[in-house]
Scaffold this active site. Structure first.
Site: not given
Length: 515
Positions: A395, A162, A101
């Protein structure tokens, strides 16, 4: 009896890009901290415990089957720039996609730090992205949505912070927290413990217990796995628990015996979520193939059996059909059951090998009337005039669809009269979730919610011990569903056109079907 003629089929528009994939990829956190939640001093980790380093390597490298990564499948580790700057000899972390990052440094700068002989190979192992949100957005899309099995957030402090804030925290699946019992010297802290109280409930799924390192000055440590509280699956488990503790013991058609209550459960389908229960593995391929079989108007159980899906074999056997008085039916001809009623309601049933072009096509009618915001959006499998011709009475018998005109979301309310909590209900939840997703695709809407209303919710007596085992398990986050291939018509979809991503259930629990 497939509706092969194009005039009967439901056309499918191309899915808009925003609808095709989840907004962000689900992810796990791996972190080591001291007793004061400290994770480092900004430069180093102030302890070395070989056992915890080995755990980190194995957890982030090995696939869920505990096998090494392959050319087609591996994990991703998402980290801040300082975490990337581990000792040079470890960069990039081997066998994993390294997502670094950084808003300022291009990937070429990171590769330039490596010895020249490592750069070419490392180029396929390193990508760079802005923040964690942007990285999770990248990993949710091709090619990574299929090639990455698990995304791990590995720090540092800002990245962890974060991770615990919206929108990222909504995609958190697991936290592997290693607690190292050492004197606190850190000035960087991981906020999971504090933020979990304010943001979302979590469950402690497992712990290694306190262990003493053989090599690190006898430091003790504990590895704990936390999972976000899955309130939706908890509804299912709590209902089973209530049935077994307070339900009425009754005899039933099968002779097995049941414990029952008369009881609604709600599941979100937003952002590609698929409510596939996690406390035991649900047979997704069977769910998918059966629903497609319904949508094609099929009643021939051989079609499913030929695909190694045997959920209808018992009800289609010669012995069972004869016991229902259906002596004229060919073996595995179930009569005018679900799919026939969905696509040919009111037509005279002439066997599974006849061609039909009459009756009310309820599914196509729903798709067409959804475009006009009609409120009369019902599909029913309960046809009183045809019940005597069916191998089993429906069902799950009534679905009502609803459009939120502000959010453009399609929701479905399912009414199920008879609810086998052990085997049938997990299947039915996933099936009607998929039905809603497909009809939303056919009409250009987003999936919204599945509301599941149960009539007689029961536990078969021969399922009690298995369900007690299931109740001891901690549900984890649901997976997401992505479509790998588009089809021109709704009925043309195959199970291989869809992929379930980030499904990490407990192992299957064997339960016998009551016939």
């Amino acid at each position: 009896m497939s509706r092969a003629a194009a005039k009967f089929k439901i056309p499918m528009p191309v899915t808009k890009a925003d609808f095709a994939f989840p907004s962000l990829r689900a992810f796990s956190i791996v972190v080591a901290a001291d007793q004061q939640h400290g994770i480092g001093d900004g430069e180093t980790i102030p302890w070395t415990v070989p056992e915890t380093l080995a755990f980190f390597k194995d957890q982030t490298t090995l696939l869920r089957n505990k096998k090494p990564p392959t050319e087609k499948k591996r994990n991703a580790v998402v980290m801040g720039r300082k975490t990337w700057e581990v000792p040079l000899k470890f960069r990039p972390l081997k066998g994993r996609l390294n997502v670094v990052l950084s808003c300022r440094r291009p990937v070429d700068d990171l590769l330039a730090q490596l010895p020249e002989e490592k750069r070419a190979a490392a180029a396929a192992d390193v990508v760079i992205n802005g923040g964690l949100k942007e990285a999770l957005h990248l990993l949710a899309r091709p090619p990574y949505c299929s090639s990455i099995e698990t995304a791990y957030c590995i720090g540092g402090a800002r990245v962890y912070t974060e991770a615990m804030q919206s929108p990222c925290v909504e995609k958190l699946k697991e936290v592997y927290l290693t607690r190292v019992h050492t004197a606190p010297t850190c000035n960087r802290f991981y906020e999971f413990v504090r933020r979990r109280r304010a943001r979302a409930a979590v469950d402690l799924e497992s712990t290694s217990g306190v262990k003493v390192s053989d090599a690190a000055a006898h430091l003790s440590y504990e590895i704990m796995k936390y999972v976000p509280h899955n309130a939706e699956e908890r509804q299912y488990l709590e209902l089973i628990d209530r049935i077994m503790k307070t339900g009425l013991v009754k005899e039933d058609r099968t002779g097995v015996g049941t414990i029952s209550l008369f009881g609604a459960q709600m599941f979100s389908l937003r952002d590609n979520q698929l409510p596939l229960l996690t406390t035991k593995r649900v047979f997704w391929r069977g769910v998918c193939e059966e629903l497609i079989w319904f949508l094609r108007g099929e009643t021939n159980a051989h079609v499913l059996a030929d695909k190694d899906i045997h959920i209808w074999d018992g009800n289609g056997s010669r012995e069972f059909l004869d016991s229902r008085g259906l002596t004229e039916n060919k073996e595995m001809d179930l009569g005018p059951v679900y799919g026939f009623q969905w696509r040919h309601f009111g037509a005279d049933y002439k066997g599974f090998d006849a061609n039909y072009d009459e009756g009310v096509d309820q599914i196509k009618t729903i798709v067409e009337t959804l475009k006009t915001n009609d409120r009369r959006l019902l599909v029913t499998a309960w046809n009183p005039c045809a019940l005597h011709k069916m191998a089993v009475r429906p069902c799950h018998l009534l679905g009502q669809f609803y459009v939120n005109t502000q959010t453009k979301e399609l929701s479905c309310m399912l009414y199920q009269r008879c609810c086998d909590m052990g085997l049938g209900v997990p299947f039915n939840i996933a099936s009607y979730a998929l039905l809603t997703i497909l009809i939303a695709k056919a009409t250009g809407l987003r999936p919204g919610e599945l509301v599941h209303t149960l009539g007689t919710a029961h536990v078969y007596s021969n399922h009690v011990e298995a369900l007690k085992e299931q109740l001891q398990r901690v549900p984890v986050a649901f997976p997401v569903l992505v479509f790998k291939k588009e089809r021109e018509f709704l009925e043309d979809y195959e199970s291989t056109d869809m992929e379930v991503v980030d499904y990490v259930p407990y192992p299957p629990i064997k339960m016998e079907m009551a016939v």
